[in-house]
Design a protein around this motif. Structure first.
Motif, PDB file in Angstrom:
ATOM      1  N   ARG A  10       0.832  -1.199   0.000  1.00 10.56           N
ATOM      2  CA  ARG A  10       0.000   0.000   0.000  1.00 10.56           C
ATOM      3  C   ARG A  10       0.873   1.258   0.000  1.00 10.56           C
ATOM      4  N   ALA A  11       1.977   1.235   0.791  1.00 10.94           N
ATOM      5  CA  ALA A  11       2.788   2.435   0.960  1.00 10.94           C
ATOM      6  C   ALA A  11       4.228   2.285   0.459  1.00 10.94           C
ATOM      7  N   TRP A  12       4.627   1.139  -0.008  1.00 17.87           N
ATOM      8  CA  TRP A  12       5.995   0.943  -0.479  1.00 17.87           C
ATOM      9  C   TRP A  12       5.988   0.438  -1.906  1.00 17.87           C
ATOM     10  N   GLY A  13       7.049   0.791  -2.618  1.00 18.28           N
ATOM     11  CA  GLY A  13       7.155   0.462  -4.030  1.00 18.28           C
ATOM     12  C   GLY A  13       7.556  -0.968  -4.311  1.00 18.28           C
ATOM     13  N   PHE A  14       7.702  -1.238  -5.566  1.00 22.35           N
ATOM     14  CA  PHE A  14       7.999  -2.565  -6.084  1.00 22.35           C
ATOM     15  C   PHE A  14       9.259  -3.133  -5.440  1.00 22.35           C
ATOM     16  N   ARG A  15       9.141  -4.316  -4.848  1.00 15.15           N
ATOM     17  CA  ARG A  15      10.250  -4.976  -4.149  1.00 15.15           C
ATOM     18  C   ARG A  15      10.188  -6.480  -4.365  1.00 15.15           C
ATOM     19  N   PHE A  16      11.352  -7.115  -4.257  1.00 21.72           N
ATOM     20  CA  PHE A  16      11.391  -8.570  -4.233  1.00 21.72           C
ATOM     21  C   PHE A  16      11.001  -9.020  -2.831  1.00 21.72           C
ATOM     22  N   LEU A  17       9.987  -9.857  -2.739  1.00 20.26           N
ATOM     23  CA  LEU A  17       9.505 -10.361  -1.459  1.00 20.26           C
ATOM     24  C   LEU A  17       9.983 -11.787  -1.191  1.00 20.26           C
ATOM     25  N   ARG A  18      10.356 -12.474  -2.248  1.00 19.00           N
ATOM     26  CA  ARG A  18      10.874 -13.834  -2.094  1.00 19.00           C
ATOM     27  C   ARG A  18      11.925 -14.063  -3.164  1.00 19.00           C
ATOM     28  N   PRO A 100      -1.889 -19.169  -3.891  1.00 22.27           N
ATOM     29  CA  PRO A 100      -2.130 -19.712  -2.545  1.00 22.27           C
ATOM     30  C   PRO A 100      -0.850 -19.895  -1.716  1.00 22.27           C
ATOM     31  N   LEU A 101       0.291 -20.017  -2.360  1.00 19.98           N
ATOM     32  CA  LEU A 101       1.557 -20.195  -1.653  1.00 19.98           C
ATOM     33  C   LEU A 101       2.054 -18.908  -0.992  1.00 19.98           C
ATOM     34  N   VAL A 102       1.587 -17.762  -1.483  1.00 18.64           N
ATOM     35  CA  VAL A 102       2.080 -16.481  -0.959  1.00 18.64           C
ATOM     36  C   VAL A 102       0.976 -15.581  -0.415  1.00 18.64           C
ATOM     37  N   ALA A 103      -0.271 -15.957  -0.584  1.00 23.02           N
ATOM     38  CA  ALA A 103      -1.401 -15.091  -0.205  1.00 23.02           C
ATOM     39  C   ALA A 103      -1.352 -14.665   1.258  1.00 23.02           C
ATOM     40  N   ASP A 104      -1.105 -15.600   2.163  1.00 24.32           N
ATOM     41  CA  ASP A 104      -1.045 -15.245   3.585  1.00 24.32           C
ATOM     42  C   ASP A 104       0.125 -14.325   3.887  1.00 24.32           C
ATOM     43  N   ASP A 105       1.261 -14.572   3.254  1.00 22.83           N
ATOM     44  CA  ASP A 105       2.429 -13.706   3.450  1.00 22.83           C
ATOM     45  C   ASP A 105       2.115 -12.278   3.005  1.00 22.83           C
ATOM     46  N   PHE A 106       1.463 -12.150   1.866  1.00 25.44           N
ATOM     47  CA  PHE A 106       1.156 -10.814   1.371  1.00 25.44           C
ATOM     48  C   PHE A 106       0.154 -10.099   2.267  1.00 25.44           C
ATOM     49  N   GLU A 107      -0.808 -10.826   2.748  1.00 26.43           N
ATOM     50  CA  GLU A 107      -1.800 -10.248   3.661  1.00 26.43           C
ATOM     51  C   GLU A 107      -1.110  -9.612   4.870  1.00 26.43           C
ATOM     52  N   GLN A 108      -0.046 -10.223   5.335  1.00 30.25           N
ATOM     53  CA  GLN A 108       0.664  -9.742   6.524  1.00 30.25           C
ATOM     54  C   GLN A 108       1.556  -8.534   6.242  1.00 30.25           C
ATOM     55  N   VAL A 109       2.026  -8.357   5.010  1.00 32.49           N
ATOM     56  CA  VAL A 109       3.011  -7.305   4.752  1.00 32.49           C
ATOM     57  C   VAL A 109       2.522  -6.134   3.916  1.00 32.49           C
ATOM     58  N   TRP A 110       1.451  -6.265   3.199  1.00 25.86           N
ATOM     59  CA  TRP A 110       1.129  -5.254   2.202  1.00 25.86           C
ATOM     60  C   TRP A 110       0.783  -3.899   2.798  1.00 25.86           C
ATOM     61  N   GLU A 111       0.315  -3.837   4.031  1.00 30.29           N
ATOM     62  CA  GLU A 111       0.011  -2.552   4.653  1.00 30.29           C
ATOM     63  C   GLU A 111       1.157  -2.005   5.505  1.00 30.29           C
ATOM     64  N   LEU A 112       2.267  -2.712   5.610  1.00 30.98           N
ATOM     65  CA  LEU A 112       3.398  -2.226   6.389  1.00 30.98           C
ATOM     66  C   LEU A 112       3.908  -0.904   5.796  1.00 30.98           C
ATOM     67  N   PRO A 113       4.424   0.001   6.637  1.00 32.14           N
ATOM     68  CA  PRO A 113       4.934   1.270   6.113  1.00 32.14           C
ATOM     69  C   PRO A 113       6.228   1.115   5.308  1.00 32.14           C
ATOM     70  N   LYS A 114       7.004   0.044   5.574  1.00 36.40           N
ATOM     71  CA  LYS A 114       8.233  -0.233   4.838  1.00 36.40           C
ATOM     72  C   LYS A 114       8.191  -1.675   4.351  1.00 36.40           C
ATOM     73  N   PRO A 115       8.846  -1.939   3.218  1.00 37.53           N
ATOM     74  CA  PRO A 115       8.826  -3.315   2.691  1.00 37.53           C
ATOM     75  C   PRO A 115       9.669  -4.247   3.557  1.00 37.53           C
ATOM     76  N   PRO A 116       9.248  -5.494   3.662  1.00 41.58           N
ATOM     77  CA  PRO A 116      10.054  -6.489   4.388  1.00 41.58           C
ATOM     78  C   PRO A 116      11.215  -6.931   3.502  1.00 41.58           C
ATOM     79  N   PRO A 117      12.264  -7.506   4.106  1.00 40.65           N
ATOM     80  CA  PRO A 117      13.350  -8.067   3.274  1.00 40.65           C
ATOM     81  C   PRO A 117      12.845  -9.314   2.544  1.00 40.65           C
ATOM     82  N   ALA A 118      13.480  -9.625   1.434  1.00 38.40           N
ATOM     83  CA  ALA A 118      13.106 -10.815   0.656  1.00 38.40           C
ATOM     84  C   ALA A 118      13.373 -12.063   1.475  1.00 38.40           C
ATOM     85  N   ASN A 119      12.409 -12.974   1.505  1.00 36.35           N
ATOM     86  CA  ASN A 119      12.569 -14.267   2.177  1.00 36.35           C
ATOM     87  C   ASN A 119      13.291 -15.229   1.249  1.00 36.35           C
ATOM     88  N   ARG A 120      13.947 -16.164   1.838  1.00 35.74           N
ATOM     89  CA  ARG A 120      14.562 -17.257   1.070  1.00 35.74           C
ATOM     90  C   ARG A 120      13.870 -18.523   1.438  1.00 35.74           C
TER      91      ARG A 120
END
Length: 120
Positions: A10-18, A100-120
């Motif tokens: 919502r508030a951060w730009g395009f990032r690698f999440l995984r 379905p493999l990432v939906a829950d992860d996105f639900e948790q991070v998309w409203e954060l003010p800063k992007p999370p680091p990419a998961n491995r």
């Protein structure tokens, strides 16, 4: 499942999440999405070479209809590798098999003010 996933919140730009690739995901991402950079939806298979694995570039709008603060549709870009790439032959396949493999992860991070680091 091995994949690279990029999106924006919502508030951060395009990032690698995984990033399940070795090293910087940008090089493989650029190869996978070459020729479909501006498409709102895409499913593009890229053959293996000596330097890269077989992969599928997959892009679709957020299945939940989410938009960022500027009102833009949230896109999800994936580069899928390995046996899972064989299962993705269309955008609809990707929505059904990959989202379905990432939906829950996105639900948790998309409203954060800063992007999370990419998961491995």
């Amino acid at each position: 499942m091995s994949l690279i996933w990029a999106s924006r919140g919502r508030a951060w730009g395009f990032r690698f999440l995984r990033n399940d690739a070795t090293g910087d995901p940008l090089a493989l991402y650029d190869i996978a999405f070459s020729g479909v950079e501006d498409a709102s939806e895409a499913c593009r298979r890229v053959a293996a070479t000596g330097a890269q694995p077989e992969m599928v570039a997959l892009r679709f709008p957020d299945p939940g209809g989410r938009r960022d603060r500027a009102g833009r549709v949230i896109p999800h870009d994936f580069v899928v590798f390995g046996p899972s790439a064989d299962e993705v032959r269309s955008v609809d396949d990707g929505r059904q098999r990959i989202w379905p493999l990432v939906a829950d992860d996105f639900e948790q991070v998309w409203e954060l003010p800063k992007p999370p680091p990419a998961n491995r």
